[in-house]
Design a protein around this motif. Structure first.
Motif, PDB file in Angstrom:
ATOM      1  N   MET A   1       0.723  -1.178  -0.002  1.00 40.83           N
ATOM      2  CA  MET A   1       0.081  -0.038   0.016  1.00 40.83           C
ATOM      3  C   MET A   1       0.891   1.428  -0.086  1.00 40.83           C
ATOM      4  O   MET A   1       1.901   1.453   0.847  1.00 40.83           O
ATOM      5  N   LYS A   2       0.546   2.155  -0.618  1.00 42.13           N
ATOM      6  CA  LYS A   2       1.081   3.551  -0.705  1.00 42.13           C
ATOM      7  C   LYS A   2       0.510   4.566   0.292  1.00 42.13           C
ATOM      8  O   LYS A   2      -0.633   4.166   0.647  1.00 42.13           O
ATOM      9  N   GLU A   3       1.300   5.566   0.533  1.00 43.52           N
ATOM     10  CA  GLU A   3       0.686   6.655   1.235  1.00 43.52           C
ATOM     11  C   GLU A   3      -0.686   7.181   0.519  1.00 43.52           C
ATOM     12  O   GLU A   3      -0.516   7.627  -0.618  1.00 43.52           O
ATOM     13  N   ILE A   4      -1.595   7.580   1.413  1.00 42.16           N
ATOM     14  CA  ILE A   4      -2.826   8.230   0.964  1.00 42.16           C
ATOM     15  C   ILE A   4      -2.790   9.531   1.049  1.00 42.16           C
ATOM     16  O   ILE A   4      -2.922   9.861   2.168  1.00 42.16           O
ATOM     17  N   ASN A   5      -2.848  10.248   0.026  1.00 44.16           N
ATOM     18  CA  ASN A   5      -3.100  11.759   0.145  1.00 44.16           C
ATOM     19  C   ASN A   5      -4.361  12.387  -0.457  1.00 44.16           C
ATOM     20  O   ASN A   5      -4.501  13.497  -0.435  1.00 44.16           O
ATOM     21  N   GLY A   6      -5.217  11.380  -0.888  1.00 45.59           N
ATOM     22  CA  GLY A   6      -6.638  12.023  -1.335  1.00 45.59           C
ATOM     23  C   GLY A   6      -7.541  10.888  -1.657  1.00 45.59           C
ATOM     24  O   GLY A   6      -7.131   9.605  -1.506  1.00 45.59           O
ATOM     25  N   PHE A   7      -8.623  11.273  -2.222  1.00 42.87           N
ATOM     26  CA  PHE A   7      -9.864  10.271  -2.309  1.00 42.87           C
ATOM     27  C   PHE A   7      -9.274   9.118  -3.271  1.00 42.87           C
ATOM     28  O   PHE A   7      -9.496   7.923  -3.309  1.00 42.87           O
ATOM     29  N   GLN A   8      -8.733   9.564  -4.637  1.00 43.57           N
ATOM     30  CA  GLN A   8      -8.377   8.576  -5.489  1.00 43.57           C
ATOM     31  C   GLN A   8      -7.252   7.794  -5.070  1.00 43.57           C
ATOM     32  O   GLN A   8      -7.367   6.546  -5.377  1.00 43.57           O
ATOM     33  N   ASP A   9      -6.353   8.223  -4.347  1.00 45.39           N
ATOM     34  CA  ASP A   9      -5.337   7.328  -3.739  1.00 45.39           C
ATOM     35  C   ASP A   9      -5.990   6.255  -2.933  1.00 45.39           C
ATOM     36  O   ASP A   9      -5.623   4.972  -2.943  1.00 45.39           O
ATOM     37  N   PHE A  10      -6.881   6.599  -1.976  1.00 49.48           N
ATOM     38  CA  PHE A  10      -7.716   5.661  -1.415  1.00 49.48           C
ATOM     39  C   PHE A  10      -8.375   4.468  -2.087  1.00 49.48           C
ATOM     40  O   PHE A  10      -8.390   3.407  -1.589  1.00 49.48           O
ATOM     41  N   VAL A  11      -9.172   5.097  -3.268  1.00 53.25           N
ATOM     42  CA  VAL A  11      -9.818   4.175  -4.109  1.00 53.25           C
ATOM     43  C   VAL A  11      -8.731   3.152  -4.752  1.00 53.25           C
ATOM     44  O   VAL A  11      -9.109   1.870  -4.731  1.00 53.25           O
ATOM     45  N   ASP A  12      -7.871   3.549  -5.000  1.00 52.49           N
ATOM     46  CA  ASP A  12      -6.527   2.755  -5.585  1.00 52.49           C
ATOM     47  C   ASP A  12      -6.290   1.605  -4.675  1.00 52.49           C
ATOM     48  O   ASP A  12      -5.897   0.382  -5.130  1.00 52.49           O
ATOM     49  N   ASP A  13      -5.758   2.093  -3.438  1.00 48.50           N
ATOM     50  CA  ASP A  13      -5.370   1.260  -2.347  1.00 48.50           C
ATOM     51  C   ASP A  13      -6.378   0.339  -2.242  1.00 48.50           C
ATOM     52  O   ASP A  13      -6.105  -0.802  -1.541  1.00 48.50           O
ATOM     53  N   LEU A  14      -7.619   0.628  -2.020  1.00 46.52           N
ATOM     54  CA  LEU A  14      -8.820  -0.076  -1.771  1.00 46.52           C
ATOM     55  C   LEU A  14      -9.000  -1.338  -2.601  1.00 46.52           C
ATOM     56  O   LEU A  14      -9.061  -2.494  -2.141  1.00 46.52           O
ATOM     57  N   ARG A  15      -8.909  -0.987  -3.743  1.00 47.33           N
ATOM     58  CA  ARG A  15      -8.686  -2.078  -4.958  1.00 47.33           C
ATOM     59  C   ARG A  15      -7.630  -3.071  -4.503  1.00 47.33           C
ATOM     60  O   ARG A  15      -7.839  -4.309  -5.121  1.00 47.33           O
ATOM     61  N   LEU A  16      -6.589  -2.604  -4.117  1.00 42.92           N
ATOM     62  CA  LEU A  16      -5.431  -3.482  -4.115  1.00 42.92           C
ATOM     63  C   LEU A  16      -5.733  -4.212  -2.787  1.00 42.92           C
ATOM     64  O   LEU A  16      -5.374  -5.582  -2.738  1.00 42.92           O
ATOM     65  N   ALA A  17      -6.216  -3.628  -1.626  1.00 42.68           N
ATOM     66  CA  ALA A  17      -6.358  -4.400  -0.491  1.00 42.68           C
ATOM     67  C   ALA A  17      -7.573  -5.261  -0.623  1.00 42.68           C
ATOM     68  O   ALA A  17      -7.576  -6.448  -0.210  1.00 42.68           O
ATOM     69  N   GLY A  18      -8.647  -4.856  -1.049  1.00 38.81           N
ATOM     70  CA  GLY A  18     -10.005  -5.696  -1.215  1.00 38.81           C
ATOM     71  C   GLY A  18     -11.065  -5.202  -0.246  1.00 38.81           C
ATOM     72  O   GLY A  18     -12.517  -5.419  -0.614  1.00 38.81           O
ATOM     73  N   PHE A  19     -10.571  -4.761   0.761  1.00 34.77           N
ATOM     74  CA  PHE A  19     -11.654  -4.555   1.905  1.00 34.77           C
ATOM     75  C   PHE A  19     -10.856  -3.579   3.159  1.00 34.77           C
ATOM     76  O   PHE A  19      -9.492  -3.910   3.122  1.00 34.77           O
ATOM     77  N   THR A  20     -11.447  -2.975   3.718  1.00 38.67           N
ATOM     78  CA  THR A  20     -10.889  -2.165   4.857  1.00 38.67           C
ATOM     79  C   THR A  20     -12.194  -1.670   5.851  1.00 38.67           C
ATOM     80  O   THR A  20     -13.192  -1.390   5.359  1.00 38.67           O
ATOM     81  N   ILE A  21     -11.906  -1.591   7.067  1.00 38.78           N
ATOM     82  CA  ILE A  21     -12.667  -0.788   8.105  1.00 38.78           C
ATOM     83  C   ILE A  21     -12.495   0.465   7.508  1.00 38.78           C
ATOM     84  O   ILE A  21     -11.491   1.273   7.147  1.00 38.78           O
ATOM     85  N   GLY A  22     -13.530   1.203   7.796  1.00 38.95           N
ATOM     86  CA  GLY A  22     -13.884   2.804   7.426  1.00 38.95           C
ATOM     87  C   GLY A  22     -13.172   3.600   8.204  1.00 38.95           C
ATOM     88  O   GLY A  22     -12.634   4.714   7.773  1.00 38.95           O
ATOM     89  N   GLY A  23     -12.990   3.457   9.337  1.00 34.35           N
ATOM     90  CA  GLY A  23     -12.556   4.496  10.468  1.00 34.35           C
ATOM     91  C   GLY A  23     -11.068   4.320  10.741  1.00 34.35           C
ATOM     92  O   GLY A  23     -10.329   3.167   9.960  1.00 34.35           O
ATOM     93  N   GLU A  24     -10.455   4.946  11.609  1.00 29.08           N
ATOM     94  CA  GLU A  24      -9.011   4.928  12.281  1.00 29.08           C
ATOM     95  C   GLU A  24      -8.962   3.743  13.023  1.00 29.08           C
ATOM     96  O   GLU A  24      -7.604   3.321  13.101  1.00 29.08           O
ATOM     97  N   ASN A  25      -9.818   2.887  13.571  1.00 29.51           N
ATOM     98  CA  ASN A  25      -9.441   1.825  14.337  1.00 29.51           C
ATOM     99  C   ASN A  25      -9.542   0.609  13.665  1.00 29.51           C
ATOM    100  O   ASN A  25     -10.936  -0.032  13.433  1.00 29.51           O
ATOM    101  N   GLY A  26      -8.499  -0.111  13.417  1.00 32.32           N
ATOM    102  CA  GLY A  26      -8.662  -1.325  12.389  1.00 32.32           C
ATOM    103  C   GLY A  26      -8.794  -2.596  13.344  1.00 32.32           C
ATOM    104  O   GLY A  26      -8.634  -3.584  12.938  1.00 32.32           O
TER     105      GLY A  26
END
Length: 226
Positions: A1-26
């Motif tokens: 995963m790369k550092e997320i600096n904005g919405f598009q980075d988030f979407v790109d990393d989400l597609r790589l990960a496949g899933f994630t909790i939405g908040g800060e507590n994983g």
């Protein structure tokens, strides 16, 4: 995963990960929030750098990402690619009415499901109205809606604003719910039907440990099975 600096980075990393909790507590398992840089700021209403706004953008702009109460009764995202595995692991071939008869689904959850089965999709304020839920039902209603999302019977599928009798929009946006079958369509359920619960669990488990090798086994199980 790369550092997320904005919405598009988030979407790109989400597609790589496949899933994630939405908040800060994983919950010690995994959240993409761990990759947010200091350029991300919560609750600023900036739709590019405020993760709270991203959930709305995902619902508005993408049709291959699910969002809702999906992990530990908290918000999360799952891509369409990974959705069949979670569907197979959590729900399998279970039917809500059979689960209700067996005592695995609450009456209030069944009432919500009945309304959505009839109406297909509804904003939450109309879901309450059509289902005859009162203010006194608020806690039970919210818990039942979370229960249905966690069991993959109901999903968020958009947002809308209330309308006056003249048809004019007003107030804050209201989230729209639909049956899971109507979120991604038949193909996702067909794919899930080909996957055993055990196979689905192992597939997701492997991905979690790829994302976080230190994830505790007990929490991983709860992350996958709800």
């Amino acid at each position: 995963m790369k550092e997320i600096n904005g919405f598009q980075d988030f979407v790109d990393d989400l597609r790589l990960a496949g899933f994630t909790i939405g908040g800060e507590n994983g919950e010690g398992v995994f959240t993409l929030s761990d990759y947010f840089s200091d350029k991300i700021h919560w609750h600023t209403e900036d739709d590019d750098t405020d993760p709270w706004e991203w959930r709305i953008r995902v619902l508005d702009e993408y049709r291959d990402i699910a969002y809702g109460k999906l992990f530990f009764k908290k918000s999360g995202y799952i891509t369409k690619e990974w959705y069949p595995y979670f569907l197979a692991a959590r729900r399998g071939r279970a039917d809500l009415y059979e689960e209700y008869e067996e005592g695995n689904v609450t009456l209030m959850a069944k009432r919500i499901y009945d309304v959505l089965s009839e109406e297909k999709e509804l904003p939450v304020h109309l879901l309450k109205q059509y289902g005859g839920f009162s203010r006194e039902d608020k806690s039970g209603f919210d818990n039942a809606l979370t229960e249905l999302q966690m069991k993959f019977y109901v999903s968020l599928c958009g947002r809308t604003r209330k309308k006056s009798r003249k048809g004019e929009e007003y107030g804050w946006s209201s989230t729209v719910f639909c049956l899971t079958e109507d979120l991604f369509g038949k193909e996702v359920f067909d794919a899930a039907a080909e996957i055993s619960g055990e196979e689905a669990f192992r597939k997701i488990e492997k991905q979690i440990y790829k994302l976080n090798p230190q994830a505790p086994e007990r929490k991983v199980k709860k992350y996958i099975l709800g």
